[in-house]
Design an enzyme around this catalytic site. Structure first.
Site, mmCIF file in Angstrom:
data_model
loop_
_atom_site.group_PDB
_atom_site.id
_atom_site.type_symbol
_atom_site.label_atom_id
_atom_site.label_comp_id
_atom_site.label_asym_id
_atom_site.label_seq_id
_atom_site.Cartn_x
_atom_site.Cartn_y
_atom_site.Cartn_z
ATOM 1 N N GLN A 127 42.361 42.467 25.076
ATOM 2 C CA GLN A 127 41.368 41.515 25.593
ATOM 3 C C GLN A 127 40.532 42.227 26.658
ATOM 4 O O GLN A 127 41.064 42.624 27.688
ATOM 5 C CB GLN A 127 42.130 40.334 26.205
ATOM 6 C CG GLN A 127 41.285 39.254 26.812
ATOM 7 C CD GLN A 127 42.152 38.304 27.649
ATOM 8 O OE1 GLN A 127 43.316 38.585 27.920
ATOM 9 N NE2 GLN A 127 41.584 37.198 28.071
ATOM 10 N N GLY A 128 39.241 42.406 26.397
ATOM 11 C CA GLY A 128 38.354 43.110 27.332
ATOM 12 C C GLY A 128 37.512 42.123 28.123
ATOM 13 O O GLY A 128 36.323 41.925 27.829
ATOM 14 N N SER A 130 38.225 41.446 32.085
ATOM 15 C CA SER A 130 38.091 41.814 33.504
ATOM 16 C C SER A 130 37.314 43.122 33.691
ATOM 17 O O SER A 130 37.383 44.021 32.851
ATOM 18 C CB SER A 130 39.467 41.986 34.147
ATOM 19 O OG SER A 130 40.242 40.841 33.950
ATOM 20 N N SER A 162 45.636 44.928 29.011
ATOM 21 C CA SER A 162 46.988 45.057 28.458
ATOM 22 C C SER A 162 46.882 45.491 26.998
ATOM 23 O O SER A 162 46.010 45.002 26.276
ATOM 24 C CB SER A 162 47.720 43.719 28.526
ATOM 25 O OG SER A 162 47.686 43.212 29.830
ATOM 26 N N GLU A 245 45.770 30.805 27.124
ATOM 27 C CA GLU A 245 46.742 31.554 27.932
ATOM 28 C C GLU A 245 47.798 30.633 28.530
ATOM 29 O O GLU A 245 48.855 31.080 28.937
ATOM 30 C CB GLU A 245 46.025 32.340 29.052
ATOM 31 C CG GLU A 245 45.409 33.625 28.545
ATOM 32 C CD GLU A 245 44.977 34.575 29.644
ATOM 33 O OE1 GLU A 245 44.272 34.124 30.562
ATOM 34 O OE2 GLU A 245 45.324 35.764 29.581
ATOM 35 N N GLU A 378 45.933 31.410 43.382
ATOM 36 C CA GLU A 378 44.861 30.748 44.152
ATOM 37 C C GLU A 378 43.886 30.046 43.198
ATOM 38 O O GLU A 378 43.446 28.917 43.453
ATOM 39 C CB GLU A 378 44.092 31.774 45.009
ATOM 40 C CG GLU A 378 44.874 32.345 46.182
ATOM 41 C CD GLU A 378 45.900 33.393 45.758
ATOM 42 O OE1 GLU A 378 45.777 33.956 44.651
ATOM 43 O OE2 GLU A 378 46.837 33.637 46.532
HETATM 44 C C1 LIG Z 1 49.866 42.321 34.370
HETATM 45 C C2 LIG Z 1 48.406 42.034 34.213
HETATM 46 C C3 LIG Z 1 47.834 42.028 32.944
HETATM 47 C C4 LIG Z 1 46.469 41.804 32.787
HETATM 48 N N1 LIG Z 1 45.928 41.851 31.515
HETATM 49 C C5 LIG Z 1 44.584 41.700 31.358
HETATM 50 C C6 LIG Z 1 43.991 41.853 30.054
HETATM 51 O O1 LIG Z 1 44.674 42.117 29.066
HETATM 52 N N2 LIG Z 1 42.645 41.729 29.938
HETATM 53 C C7 LIG Z 1 41.845 41.441 31.008
HETATM 54 O O2 LIG Z 1 40.636 41.338 30.828
HETATM 55 N N3 LIG Z 1 42.377 41.289 32.259
HETATM 56 C C8 LIG Z 1 43.724 41.423 32.449
HETATM 57 N N4 LIG Z 1 44.276 41.310 33.709
HETATM 58 C C9 LIG Z 1 43.380 41.093 34.838
HETATM 59 C C10 LIG Z 1 43.496 39.698 35.461
HETATM 60 O O3 LIG Z 1 42.924 38.733 34.642
HETATM 61 C C11 LIG Z 1 42.789 39.773 36.841
HETATM 62 O O4 LIG Z 1 43.520 40.704 37.628
HETATM 63 C C12 LIG Z 1 42.757 38.431 37.510
HETATM 64 O O5 LIG Z 1 41.874 37.563 36.836
HETATM 65 C C13 LIG Z 1 42.308 38.562 38.992
HETATM 66 O O6 LIG Z 1 41.123 39.269 39.088
HETATM 67 P P1 LIG Z 1 40.977 40.504 40.087
HETATM 68 O O7 LIG Z 1 42.154 41.418 39.866
HETATM 69 O O8 LIG Z 1 39.618 41.070 39.910
HETATM 70 O O9 LIG Z 1 41.152 39.900 41.544
HETATM 71 P P2 LIG Z 1 40.026 39.136 42.360
HETATM 72 O O10 LIG Z 1 39.361 38.128 41.496
HETATM 73 O O11 LIG Z 1 39.157 40.149 43.038
HETATM 74 O O12 LIG Z 1 40.900 38.381 43.435
HETATM 75 C C14 LIG Z 1 41.417 39.035 44.605
HETATM 76 C C15 LIG Z 1 42.141 37.989 45.434
HETATM 77 O O13 LIG Z 1 41.206 36.974 45.867
HETATM 78 C C16 LIG Z 1 41.643 35.688 45.445
HETATM 79 N N5 LIG Z 1 40.498 34.866 45.066
HETATM 80 C C17 LIG Z 1 39.459 35.214 44.269
HETATM 81 N N6 LIG Z 1 38.602 34.194 44.133
HETATM 82 C C18 LIG Z 1 39.100 33.161 44.846
HETATM 83 C C19 LIG Z 1 38.664 31.831 45.091
HETATM 84 N N7 LIG Z 1 37.549 31.329 44.556
HETATM 85 N N8 LIG Z 1 39.440 31.031 45.887
HETATM 86 C C20 LIG Z 1 40.600 31.520 46.433
HETATM 87 N N9 LIG Z 1 41.046 32.780 46.248
HETATM 88 C C21 LIG Z 1 40.314 33.599 45.462
HETATM 89 C C22 LIG Z 1 42.533 35.949 44.243
HETATM 90 O O14 LIG Z 1 43.465 34.892 44.034
HETATM 91 C C23 LIG Z 1 43.232 37.248 44.636
HETATM 92 O O15 LIG Z 1 44.316 37.000 45.483
HETATM 93 C C24 LIG Z 1 45.643 41.532 33.908
HETATM 94 C C25 LIG Z 1 46.227 41.520 35.183
HETATM 95 C C26 LIG Z 1 47.578 41.775 35.344
HETATM 96 C C27 LIG Z 1 48.161 41.773 36.725
#
Ligand SMILES: Cc1cc2nc3c(=O)[nH]c(=O)nc-3n(C[C@H](O)[C@H](O)[C@H](O)COP(=O)(O)OP(=O)(O)OC[C@H]3O[C@@H](n4cnc5c(N)ncnc54)[C@H](O)[C@@H]3O)c2cc1C
Length: 395
Positions: A127-128, A130, A162, A245, A378
């Protein structure tokens, strides 16, 4: 809330139970904590067997190779898989998220081309979604899809993908119009990972695995027939994927948690704390009892959620409640396990003193990602705040 199974559900359960008894591989223990690649090959063969037995894609319509199962049958399926200690399936994202999105938004040609190979694990999907600046705020994505004749030319980067290392195909969301409000200029494409210009780089996690990846796209040409839904209307398809999901997966998780709990109690009778078994340590007993109570609460919450969906046909806010609860509970439980097991609990698989081949060390480290993947805690709380409590939207 009616928690009893109907006669039809009981007969489904018995048929499945008998099939699992005859088919769950006996050598699963040898592969459970094996390296990522051989373990994955093993899981592909297992999924193929499930597919041939008619058990893959349970909720999918029969026309596309599924079983057209009811929600309660899906719950039974995950529970029985966990009770039989069956290996999980390999094509997790294809089965749970991407197949259902193609069923809902794809063309007939796409359904014919892709769905059965997802079920049989012949083609693995990632899944592309993020990007470095688009996670919780997915609509901020910038990876570009530019129309050139009968192809989209894709340039940009995705992250945390992933199964990127194993994938044959990617469900990709790209920006096709930068001049409209950000939710509106997004398009979903199905991308062959062998297309020239696709570069997959591993990201090492603290578990030591490279379970997810970065994917770079350099002038990657994607035929227009691989567009899902309508151009610039990919947001609806992306939300469809995200909704899947929060499926019925939690039903199986609860049984796995119960099994982990039973194993930890067993270990507490032999692991020594200050010269006596941990099971006699009053503070440890309190913590174990608290974990047990929370795993029971998870079971009750799940039954309430499934019962509601059964009655109304639509998922409620329970999806977000469940996601917060299972992910944070798993972190609390693994923390208690580490306190109980002491330093031996930190040892990894190949160490002769590791407990359960390092499963506890791995479990503790892997749980950290639980509250991030599939939407952070969050974000789940924001969803509950806005859609359930009627609070103003968060920005
Ligand atoms: C094990 C694992 C597998 C994954 N697999 C995939 C995958 O296959 N494909 C894919 O596309 N992605 C994947 N992801 C990515 C995942 O979807 C993102 O990490 C997730 O959506 C959070 O985005 P970010 O890491 O950019 O954090 P950010 O969005 O930058 O968030 C950083 C922090 O700020 C907080 N925050 C952000 N916005 C708000 C708000 N409006 N209010 C309050 N708090 C807020 C968040 O809760 C977090 O604590 C995976 C992640 C993990 C850990």
């Amino acid at each position: 809330m009616d928690l009893n199974l109907t006669a039809e559900e009981l007969s489904f359960r018995d048929e499945l139970r008998a099939w699992l008894k005859a088919n769950v591989p006996k050598d699963w223990d040898e592969f459970r904590e094996a390296a990522m690649e051989p373990r994955f090959e093993y899981l592909k063969i297992w999924q193929r067997k499930l597919y041939e037995g008619g058990w893959a894609g349970l909720s999918w319509p029969k026309a596309y190779g599924g079983r057209g199962a009811s929600l309660m049958q899906q719950v039974i399926f995950w529970q029985e898989m966990a009770l039989a200690d069956a290996p999980p399936m390999a094509n997790v994202l294809g089965l749970g998220l991407i197949g259902p999105t193609i069923i809902a938004f794809g063309t007939e040609a796409q359904k014919t081309r892709f769905l059965r190979k997802i079920l049989s694990a012949e083609e693995i999907w990632c899944q592309g979604f993020s990007e470095p600046d688009a996670g919780s705020d997915l609509a901020n994505l910038r990876c570009e899809g530019r129309l050139e004749g009968d192809h989209y030319v894709v340039n940009g980067q995705k992250v945390w993908n992933s199964y990127g290392w194993a994938a044959d195909w990617c469900e990709l969301v790209v920006r096709t119009d930068p001049n409209v409000p950000k939710h509106k200029g997004i398009t979903m494409l199905l991308v062959d990972m062998k297309t020239p210009g696709v570069e997959v780089r591993p990201l090492r996690q603290m578990t030591g695995e490279t379970e997810f990846n970065e994917i770079f796209f350099h002038d990657v040409r994607v035929p227009v027939e691989n567009l899902v839904g309508k151009v610039n209307e990919g947001w609806a398809a992306a939300i469809g994927t995200l909704m899947h999901e929060r499926g019925t997966f939690g039903a199986g998780l609860q049984i796995i948690y119960q099994r982990n709990m039973a194993r930890l109690i067993e270990l507490s009778r032999t692991i020594q704390h200050n010269g006596r078994p941990a099971a006699q340590d009053p503070l440890m007993r309190q913590k174990l009892a608290q974990c047990y109570a929370e795993i029971e609460i998870m079971r009750m919450n799940q039954m309430r959620a499934f019962s509601r969906i059964n009655a109304t046909g639509v998922p409620g806010p329970e999806g977000s409640i469940q996601k917060i609860f299972w992910s944070e509970l798993n972190q609390r439980f693994q923390q208690v396990a580490q306190e109980l097991l002491g330093p031996y609990g930190q040892l990894e698989g190949d160490d002769p003193h590791a407990i359960d081949k390092g499963a506890w060390s791995y479990g503790y480290l892997r749980t950290r990602g639980n509250t991030i993947e599939a939407g952070t805690s969050e974000i789940q709380r924001n969803i509950i705040g806005h859609f359930v409590l009627g609070l103003p939207k968060s920005y």
